[in-house]
Write an enzyme that holds these catalytic residues in place. Structure first.
Site, short mmCIF file in Angstrom:
data_model
loop_
_atom_site.label_atom_id
_atom_site.label_comp_id
_atom_site.label_asym_id
_atom_site.label_seq_id
_atom_site.Cartn_x
_atom_site.Cartn_y
_atom_site.Cartn_z
N GLU A 199 0.81 -1.22 0.00
CA GLU A 199 0.00 0.00 0.00
C GLU A 199 0.84 1.26 0.00
OE1 GLU A 199 -0.27 -2.51 2.28
OE2 GLU A 199 -2.18 -2.33 3.33
N ASP A 242 -1.96 -5.15 3.68
CA ASP A 242 -2.05 -5.58 5.07
C ASP A 242 -2.88 -6.86 5.23
OD1 ASP A 242 -0.56 -3.43 5.82
OD2 ASP A 242 -2.25 -2.17 6.35
N ASP A 270 -5.58 -8.16 6.55
CA ASP A 270 -6.93 -8.10 7.10
C ASP A 270 -7.91 -7.99 5.94
OD1 ASP A 270 -6.58 -5.50 6.22
OD2 ASP A 270 -6.54 -4.60 8.21
N GLU A 297 -9.63 -5.47 4.75
CA GLU A 297 -9.40 -4.33 3.87
C GLU A 297 -8.18 -4.56 2.98
OE1 GLU A 297 -9.54 0.53 4.11
OE2 GLU A 297 -9.22 -0.63 5.93
N TYR A 318 1.72 -5.82 13.23
CA TYR A 318 0.53 -5.21 12.65
C TYR A 318 -0.40 -4.70 13.73
CZ TYR A 318 -3.27 -4.45 9.34
OH TYR A 318 -4.24 -3.87 8.57
N ARG A 360 -3.64 -3.62 13.62
CA ARG A 360 -5.09 -3.86 13.60
C ARG A 360 -5.33 -5.32 13.93
NH1 ARG A 360 -4.37 -0.32 9.17
NH2 ARG A 360 -5.31 1.71 9.55
N HIS A 362 -3.63 -13.63 13.72
CA HIS A 362 -2.87 -12.42 14.02
C HIS A 362 -2.19 -12.56 15.37
CE1 HIS A 362 -5.49 -9.71 11.21
NE2 HIS A 362 -4.81 -10.64 10.56
#
Length: 875
Positions: free
Chosen positions: A13, A86, A88, A90, A346, A348, A392
């Site tokens: 990203e 990432d 997740d 999203e 990470y 989140r 995670h």
């Protein structure tokens, strides 16, 4: 001749993340950045065919078209394409959108994920690439579609029935409901009186003298009965706890707990006085002494929500700021000769799981640095919340050798403070408990039993690394044994009143959102930001207050859309999204389950929801004579002319300090000749043409109170669109702006003669897009900003070694103009006279002893009216 091997393309990203992982991959890889999302639903239309089976229409984002074209060329030359956003929902959706936008084949495309950007984690991920998880993509699409349905269908209804600027959100509106309901609880709360009786006691023969008091049966100032919510680190989430009286050394404080065999309760002064009098001449004797050790275990390493809560409590960071800073620490920061280093995993996550390697490293560090007493026999294991993604890890340092002390010289203060908190919390989570010696004492007197508690830390344990955020003091008790007689040094009876529940702060709101299952940790920051931007709530003294418009809209939505605003239903929808992610439920099934009852409620509401007609104030508009009616704006209720839009006169609503009424002047407009009106703006009074909006001419007051044009056309031409540049006056002095604003937002700093200044060379490049970084002026001084603005909005502080050079090149800040108004108010902090001062949101009163005293208060309406008509003076 040997064929040259093609390189593999890796797409992440952000440029910062690309820079960090690039050094862990060999020369066979080329790393590029998508700069976040590249496609979305169209802005100008709904973009979802519901009847056709929830088929979306995606469009490439306007500011990503050139980037996508460049990535497409790179992908065509590459042997393989690795998508590494990432780990997740999203991130998975971004990977899928990249694949679709670039037209990549399944055979050529690989998905890689890693929870930390370290050499080991990155190389392991690339050694075992996978495919895009379409269940995660479907879950993210479902959330996006649900939010689109509510926002696109419900917002127009609110604008039609209530006010033009309003909008609704599926999750945000429920969060507002929590704050509104708390506001209503506070409004309905009726304080109840109650009394406390406390004694200051000392062992008989201690030689301590009785404490002299002005009288007995006094009223306690600020006394309150408050159920406070204390987290495991000892910080209070509720209101301030009452202050305890000072106790002489060798004595202790005890409160009356029982009277005549029952719990002591006195609801008025008469009841308290009877017992108070009976205790005056009583014999005080130690009835019971109980001593025990109590361990206090450390808290688990951070999840997203606990990080946001503790950053709010300890650092006063908003959830949005916390996540922005954590993102930089995760993607990588420059550590001198070591280059870009990712400092945390990470950020989140809702899991407290820690990898075996990280546990081993942590335990070895604790053993070597703190010794065996601080290391538990087995690693501490923590249970994650229900439904947590155990793939995670918790938020932790990627490498414990990067201590806060080691990286302090390379990190900006806000990054260092958050990294220190994450680092210490993780280390503390694997240490032994702190141990407290607790002493509970019962004292008998007449028919009463007083209770006291002493607390002394015997072993600091994990607290050696992570002390509690609040002030902690040991409560010491003198040496006591049963049947020991005591001397009464003081007996007090104090009046108190129960308090309403505290308003939410950022920490307690995040905690409630998580508890109620509203949204997910990765969405909390966006939720809290949006409800403030929409004007439904406002933050005062770090507490959320529901605005009038927020309460009105919530009432309407609860009445007409009870299901959408229901906490349990919203939580159920989050569980459904989790089900889509796990492959247990189909996306369209969840969407239809929501949409069918919602669309039916929408049809009914369009007919039954009554439009909020403004009530008349009883006054007429001073400009056109038509009645003034109540209206709603972003800052709450106000009075506006019923002749709008032909007449745009407004005045503040009751209790509000909004925009003051314009005052006609004798000054003619230099452009069209019509009379100028004096208005009050955010930066003080100014003149605006009465022919607005046909004529938009304005004039400002300079430091001497003289009128000067707010803008004038110059001979300079905008290099971006070719239109003339206009010299304008801003908060930080004159600047050149394109006359094509708002379509063209090109602006330049100017020198003392009003000529454009050349950008100051910094030799630095933007971490996000690679464009040169230039010096810009902001409300808090100069800073570095990307030259590609507004396409790229990257900023960073000016390095210390560059500040002196910048200071010499930039023009000095302009003197602020303040109307000459006499102020008779005194400072609420020190009692000194107050002065009228300019602020970002208008004038306010500030202490004349600033900066020694920083007391402020809002300027009364009469002072603002005087300021509008008074000449300006320079500060």
């Amino acid at each position: 001749m040997a064929t040259r091997k093609k390189k593999s393309l890796v797409i992440v990203e952000s440029p910062a993340k690309a820079k960090t992982i690039n050094k862990y991959l060999g020369t066979d890889f080329e790393v590029a950045a998508s700069k976040g999302h590249v496609r979305d639903l169209p802005k100008t239309r709904f973009g979802i065919d519901i009847e056709g089976g929830w088929v979306p229409t995606y469009r490439s984002l306007d500011d990503r078209r050139e980037l996508l074209a460049a990535l497409k060329k790179q992908a065509a030359k590459a042997d393989a394409v690795y998508l590494a956003p990432d780990p997740d929902r999203e991130g998975e959706a971004i990977a899928w959108h990249l694949k679709e936008a670039l037209g990549l084949s399944d055979k050529k495309t690989h998905r890689v994920t890693f929870n930390e950007i370290t050499k080991k984690a990155v190389q392991e991920a690339f050694s075992q690439p996978g495919q895009i998880n379409m269940d995660l993509v479907a879950a993210q699409e479902a959330r996006r579609f649900l939010d689109r349905v509510v926002g696109y269908k419900l917002s127009p209804l609110l604008r039609k029935k209530v006010a033009r600027h309003l909008s609704a959100g599926r999750v945000q509106s429920v969060a507002v409901r929590l704050i509104v309901e708390r506001e209503r609880e506070i409004q309905k709360f009726k304080p109840e009186e109650y009394w406390k009786i406390a004694a200051i006691l000392a062992p008989e023969g201690s030689g301590l003298s009785p404490i002299k008091r002005a009288g007995e049966g006094t009223k306690a100032k600020g006394g309150e009965k408050q159920e406070t919510d204390t987290d495991r680190d000892g910080e209070l989430d509720g209101e301030v706890v009452e202050k305890k009286p000072e106790v002489p050394e060798g004595a202790f404080l005890a409160e009356l707990a029982e009277w005549a065999g029952k719990k002591f309760e006195a609801k008025n002064g008469e009841e308290a006085k009877k017992i108070f009098d009976a205790l005056q001449g009583a014999n005080y004797v130690v009835a019971k002494v109980e001593q025990k050790d109590r361990p206090e275990k450390p808290s688990p390493p951070f999840t997203t929500s606990t990080l946001q809560q503790q950053a709010a409590i300890r650092l006063h960071y908003s959830a949005k700021r916390t996540m922005m800073v954590a993102q930089r620490l995760y993607e990588g920061v420059e550590l001198g000769s070591e280059g870009a280093v990712a400092l945390i995993t990470y950020m989140r996550t809702d899991s407290t799981r820690v990898s075996a390697d990280a546990l081993k490293s942590c335990r070895e560090m604790i053993q070597s640095k703190y010794g065996t007493p601080y290391l538990p026999d087995q690693p501490n294991v923590y249970k994650s919340a229900k439904g947590a993604q155990e793939a995670h890890e918790a938020i932790r340092p990627t490498d414990l050798s990067y201590t806060p002390e080691r990286v302090a010289g390379s990190l900006p203060p806000e990054q260092l403070r958050l990294y220190t908190l994450i680092y210490n919390r993780f280390v503390a989570s694997q240490m032994t408990p702190a141990v407290f010696a607790i002493t509970n004492v019962d004292v008998s007197a007449a028919q009463g039993v007083f209770k006291a508690q002493g607390k002394i830390m015997k072993f600091d344990g994990y607290r050696r690394v992570l002390p509690p955020g609040g002030k902690q003091e040991d409560a010491l008790l003198p040496s006591l044994e049963e049947k020991r007689k005591l001397d009464l040094l003081d007996l007090s009876s104090t009046q108190h009143f129960t308090q309403p529940p505290p308003r939410f702060n950022e920490a307690s709101l995040v905690k409630s959102l998580e508890k109620e299952g509203i949204g997910r940790p990765s969405t909390y920051a966006a939720i809290i930001t949006k409800i403030q931007e929409r004007g439904y709530v406002e933050l005062k003294d770090r507490r959320f207050h529901a605005t009038e418009i927020g309460m009105t809209v919530t009432d309407l939505l609860v009445e007409h859309f009870p299901t959408v605003l229901d906490l349990k239903f919203t939580s159920h929808m989050e569980e459904e999204l989790d089900g889509i992610e796990g492959g247990k439920i189909k996306r369209d099934q969840v969407l239809t389950e929501f949409y069918v009852p919602f669309s039916e409620a929408l049809k009914v509401a369009e007919t039954n929801m009554q439009a909020l007609k403004g009530k008349e104030s009883g006054e007429n508009c001073p400009l056109c004579g038509k009645p003034l009616v109540s209206r709603y704006g972003k800052r709450g209720a106000f009075w506006g002319c019923s002749g709008y839009p032909d007449c745009n006169f407004t005045k503040p609503g009751e209790g509000e300090q909004g925009r003051a009424a314009p005052v006609p002047t004798d000054q003619a407009c230099p452009e069209c000749g019509k009379p100028m009106l004096q208005r009050m703006g955010p930066r003080g009074p100014f003149l605006g043409c009465s022919g607005y909006p046909e004529c938009m001419t304005t004039m400002n007051f300079d430091a001497e109170g003289k009128l000067v044009p707010a803008s004038r056309t110059t001979e300079h031409v905008c290099e971006k669109c070719g239109k003339a540049m206009v010299l304008r006056q801003g908060r930080r002095g004159p600047f050149l702006a394109c006359s094509g604003y708002p379509k063209c937002k090109n602006a330049k700093d100017v020198d003392a003669q009003g000529n454009p200044m050349k950008p100051i060379e910094t030799g630095m490049q933007c971490e996000k897009c690679g464009s040169p970084m230039v010096v810009k002026r902001g409300p808090r001084g100069p800073f570095l900003g990307c030259s590609a603005y507004p396409k790229c909005r990257s900023t960073k502080p000016i390095p210390e070694e560059m500040k002196e050079k910048i200071k010499a090149l930039l023009p000095p800040p302009p003197k602020k103009a303040v109307p000459a108004v006499e102020v008779h108010e005194t400072c609420p902090e020190c009692g000194a006279p107050m002065k009228l001062r300019p602020g970002r949101r208008g004038f306010f009163l500030g202490c004349s002893k600033y900066p020694k005293c920083k007391g402020t208060r809002e300027a009364p309406p009469e002072i603002l009216e005087q300021a509008q008509a008074a000449p300006a003076t320079s500060m």
